[in-house]
Design a protein around this motif. Structure first.
Motif, short mmCIF file in Angstrom:
data_model
loop_
_atom_site.label_atom_id
_atom_site.label_comp_id
_atom_site.label_asym_id
_atom_site.label_seq_id
_atom_site.Cartn_x
_atom_site.Cartn_y
_atom_site.Cartn_z
N ARG A 4 13.96 18.30 27.31
CA ARG A 4 15.08 19.27 26.99
C ARG A 4 16.25 18.55 27.57
O ARG A 4 17.23 19.08 26.79
N THR A 5 16.52 17.91 28.34
CA THR A 5 17.74 17.28 28.62
C THR A 5 17.76 15.83 28.01
O THR A 5 18.88 15.80 27.36
N ASP A 6 16.82 15.29 28.11
CA ASP A 6 16.87 13.68 27.33
C ASP A 6 15.44 13.32 27.12
O ASP A 6 14.70 13.00 28.07
N ALA A 7 15.55 13.03 25.81
CA ALA A 7 14.03 12.36 25.36
C ALA A 7 13.96 11.01 25.82
O ALA A 7 12.75 10.76 26.20
N SER A 8 14.85 10.46 26.12
CA SER A 8 14.53 8.71 26.57
C SER A 8 14.28 8.96 28.14
O SER A 8 13.25 8.26 28.37
N PHE A 9 14.83 9.80 28.68
CA PHE A 9 14.32 9.92 30.35
C PHE A 9 12.95 10.34 30.37
O PHE A 9 12.14 9.67 31.13
N GLN A 25 22.23 15.03 32.73
CA GLN A 25 22.89 15.30 31.64
C GLN A 25 24.49 14.77 31.68
O GLN A 25 24.74 14.29 30.64
N PRO A 26 25.25 14.87 32.80
CA PRO A 26 26.34 14.09 33.00
C PRO A 26 26.76 12.86 32.37
O PRO A 26 27.69 12.44 32.07
N ILE A 27 25.69 12.08 32.58
CA ILE A 27 25.73 10.79 32.52
C ILE A 27 25.15 10.07 31.35
O ILE A 27 25.10 8.97 30.68
N ILE A 28 24.19 10.97 30.76
CA ILE A 28 23.32 10.20 29.80
C ILE A 28 23.73 9.72 28.29
O ILE A 28 23.46 9.05 27.87
N TYR A 38 28.64 16.02 21.33
CA TYR A 38 28.15 17.46 21.39
C TYR A 38 26.76 17.73 21.74
O TYR A 38 26.28 18.68 21.52
N ASN A 39 25.81 16.63 22.10
CA ASN A 39 24.63 16.93 22.57
C ASN A 39 23.55 17.35 21.58
O ASN A 39 22.50 17.74 22.18
N VAL A 40 23.87 17.39 20.31
CA VAL A 40 22.79 17.44 19.30
C VAL A 40 22.45 16.36 18.71
O VAL A 40 21.17 15.74 18.43
N ALA A 41 23.27 15.41 18.29
CA ALA A 41 23.17 14.07 17.57
C ALA A 41 21.98 13.28 18.37
O ALA A 41 21.23 12.77 17.80
N ARG A 42 22.11 13.07 19.73
CA ARG A 42 21.18 12.45 20.55
C ARG A 42 19.57 12.89 20.19
O ARG A 42 18.76 12.16 20.04
N PHE A 43 19.67 14.28 20.25
CA PHE A 43 18.18 14.74 20.01
C PHE A 43 17.56 14.59 18.46
O PHE A 43 16.47 14.20 18.12
N LYS A 82 11.41 23.97 38.16
CA LYS A 82 12.85 24.50 38.58
C LYS A 82 13.73 23.36 39.24
O LYS A 82 14.84 22.90 38.90
N LYS A 83 12.91 22.60 40.16
CA LYS A 83 13.55 21.52 40.81
C LYS A 83 13.95 20.33 39.71
O LYS A 83 15.15 19.84 40.04
N ALA A 84 13.04 20.37 38.83
CA ALA A 84 13.15 19.22 38.01
C ALA A 84 14.29 19.52 36.97
O ALA A 84 15.37 18.76 36.58
N ARG A 85 14.52 20.80 36.63
CA ARG A 85 15.44 21.17 35.79
C ARG A 85 16.90 21.29 36.48
O ARG A 85 17.80 20.64 35.97
N ASP A 86 16.83 21.55 37.59
CA ASP A 86 17.91 21.22 38.45
C ASP A 86 18.56 19.72 38.39
O ASP A 86 19.84 19.63 38.37
N TYR A 87 17.66 18.91 38.72
CA TYR A 87 17.77 17.34 38.68
C TYR A 87 18.55 17.11 37.39
O TYR A 87 19.45 16.23 37.40
N LEU A 88 17.78 17.36 36.37
CA LEU A 88 18.21 16.91 34.93
C LEU A 88 19.46 17.55 34.59
O LEU A 88 20.25 16.86 34.03
N GLU A 89 19.66 18.84 34.99
CA GLU A 89 21.04 19.29 34.24
C GLU A 89 22.32 18.74 35.28
O GLU A 89 23.08 18.56 34.63
N THR A 90 21.94 18.52 36.59
CA THR A 90 23.32 18.06 37.51
C THR A 90 23.23 16.55 37.52
O THR A 90 24.48 16.05 37.64
#
Ligand SMILES: Cc1cc2nc3c(=O)[nH]c(=O)nc-3n(C[C@H](O)[C@H](O)[C@H](O)COP(=O)(O)OP(=O)(O)OC[C@H]3O[C@@H](n4cnc5c(N)ncnc54)[C@H](O)[C@@H]3O)c2cc1C
Length: 421
Positions: A115-120, A63-66, A383-388, A52-60
């Motif tokens: 789930r947030t970014d495959a590169s990360f 995600q906003p800059i990736i 739109y956050n799908v093309a990257r995936f 959950k801590k990791a999810r929170d980090y990734l989402e906040t």
């Protein structure tokens, strides 16, 4: 536990004309939840808190800059100080300053990152998986004591150099990078290509063929201070653009014998042992990639209106979404089993290979259905799908291509090797 959200676009169009009905609160729509069978619930409470801590980090934070970094082909170094604070590097490894944790936690974290970014997820997997595992599994006690704690603190970041410009799938038999012993040092010559983190990292695990016995051996190279070691950043990628891949050239690089990974067998089996675990990890990453694509596609389907209605209310769009979720759940269920095998020390190369082949081939379907369900916006990064969609192609091929995984499985189930020797 799925939560609910209000989709303003959807409620606008479905509001009934009657005054009595319009006075009602809009019905909350289910929030996209790609853990449909709730398998994260199998984690112990303290491990769930880490996810959950990791999810929170990734989402906040991520995600906003990736998307910006993905477009620019650059790595978000600004995140490193805060990411280090999560103390995740070396997860799953015991001792040596590593945080420990179950195989399920290791998998879920990889999935969560992707789930947030495959590169990360890949940047982390190269450092914490490929590079640290090479030392953890094949290093001497002294080497583990020396290198792993600083890598766990992320003071030193690692890469893993196996693939070469002219030898990819065939590295086991055809590696051209050489290692020649000269007293207490080894002299490395050759090139490595596609090496994640290489343009900026501190420690390179280099696999080279010993000219004396023709066996592949691993070396820890302090690449920033070793004369003759140079890296050129690879440009023009259309996938995993945030990961910095490099082409390494080694010209008479001298490495002390103390840096040869001599806790293993000193053969390609050492490399294969690392790859068994990291191929398994790549299966988790690609499952997370599917989850990210699906959740963004579902969110879009709840909000995007056509013909005056949310596209998520159309049967054919629902079929796409249900098929995506089916693929995701199938991959998750498979991985829950492989993780149990791993925990029991029973995970074989062919188990890991089947997981990688299956999950990556399902992912190609999932992300293309996600892309399709966004129409034209499916090819826009915003739109956050093309990257995936694009990143899936790289994961399909790295850590051993689909064909290589299939040949490993084929040999295990038929008893016949279809590899070229
Ligand atoms: C984004 C990215 C990151 C990477 N990171 C790293 C890294 O950090 N470290 C590292 O060492 N490597 C890394 N790689 C390299 C990766 O592991 C290789 O790309 C992969 O192993 C395939 O090798 P290749 O690209 O040379 O393809 P090739 O081996 O040339 O294969 C080309 C095609 O031929 C097929 N093929 C080859 N041999 C056979 C056969 N016998 N039978 C049937 N089909 C066959 C393959 O499946 C593939 O479809 C990375 C790659 C990418 C794309």
């Amino acid at each position: 536990m799925p939560t609910t959200t209000t989709a303003s676009a959807a409620t606008k169009t479905t509001a009934a004309p009657a005054a009595a009905k319009s006075a009602k609160q809009p019905k909350p729509l289910p929030k996209p939840n790609s853990d449909f069978y709730e398998f994260a619930a199998d984690l112990a409470a303290e491990e769930l808190a880490i996810v959950k801590k990791a999810r929170d980090y990734l989402e906040t934070k991520v995600q906003p800059i990736i998307n910006k970094y993905w477009i620019e082909d650059s790595f978000p170094f600004e995140l490193l100080p805060s990411f280090k604070e999560l103390k995740l590097a070396g997860v799953g490894k015991q001792g040596y300053g590593c945080p420990g944790g179950s195989p399920l936690l290791v998998g879920l974290l990889a999935m969560e990152m992707a789930r947030t970014d495959a590169s990360f997820a890949t940047f982390f997997g190269v450092h914490s998986g490929l590079a640290m595992d090479s030392i953890y599994l094949n290093g001497t006690e002294e080497q583990k004591q020396k290198w792993l704690p600083q890598m766990a603190r992320m003071e030193k970041i690692g890469c893993f150099g196996l693939t070469e410009p002219l030898v990819g799938s065939g590295t086991a038999g055809g590696m051209t990078t050489t290692a020649k012993r000269d007293g207490d040092t080894w002299i490395l010559n050759g090139q490595k290509r596609w090496i994640g983190n290489a343009p900026w990292c501190d420690i390179s695990i280099i696999w080279a063929r010993d000219v004396a016995d023709n066996q592949v051996k691993g070396f820890i190279v302090e690449n920033k201070t070793t004369p003759g070691f140079s890296v050129e950043k690879m440009e023009g990628k259309i996938a995993l653009k945030v990961v910095q891949n490099g082409q390494i050239t080694m010209k008479d690089c001298r490495v002390p014998d103390a840096n040869r990974l001599s806790g293993g067998q000193g053969t390609f089996r050492d490399t294969a042992l690392v790859l068994r675990g990291t191929r398994h990890l790549a299966s988790w990453e690609i499952t997370g990639t599917q989850m990210g694509a699906y959740e963004n596609a579902l969110k879009y389907a709840q909000e995007r209106l056509q013909f005056g209605r949310p596209i998520g209310s159309f049967q054919l769009v629902q079929e796409l979404l249900a098929k995506m979720l089916g693929n995701i759940v199938a991959c998750q269920c498979m991985l829950v089993r492989t993780v149990h095998l791993e925990a029991q020390g029973k995970l074989t190369d062919s188990h890991a290979a089947l997981a990688k082949a299956f999950t990556t081939s399902k992912a190609r379907e999932t992300v293309s259905w996600a892309r399709e369900s966004l129409g034209g916006n499916g090819i826009l990064v915003d739109y956050n799908v093309a990257r995936f969609f694009a990143d899936t192609e790289a994961i399909y091929s790295y850590e051993g291509t689909y064909q290589m995984q299939t040949l490993i499985v084929g040999k295990a189930i038929t008893g016949f090797s279809a590899f070229v020797h």
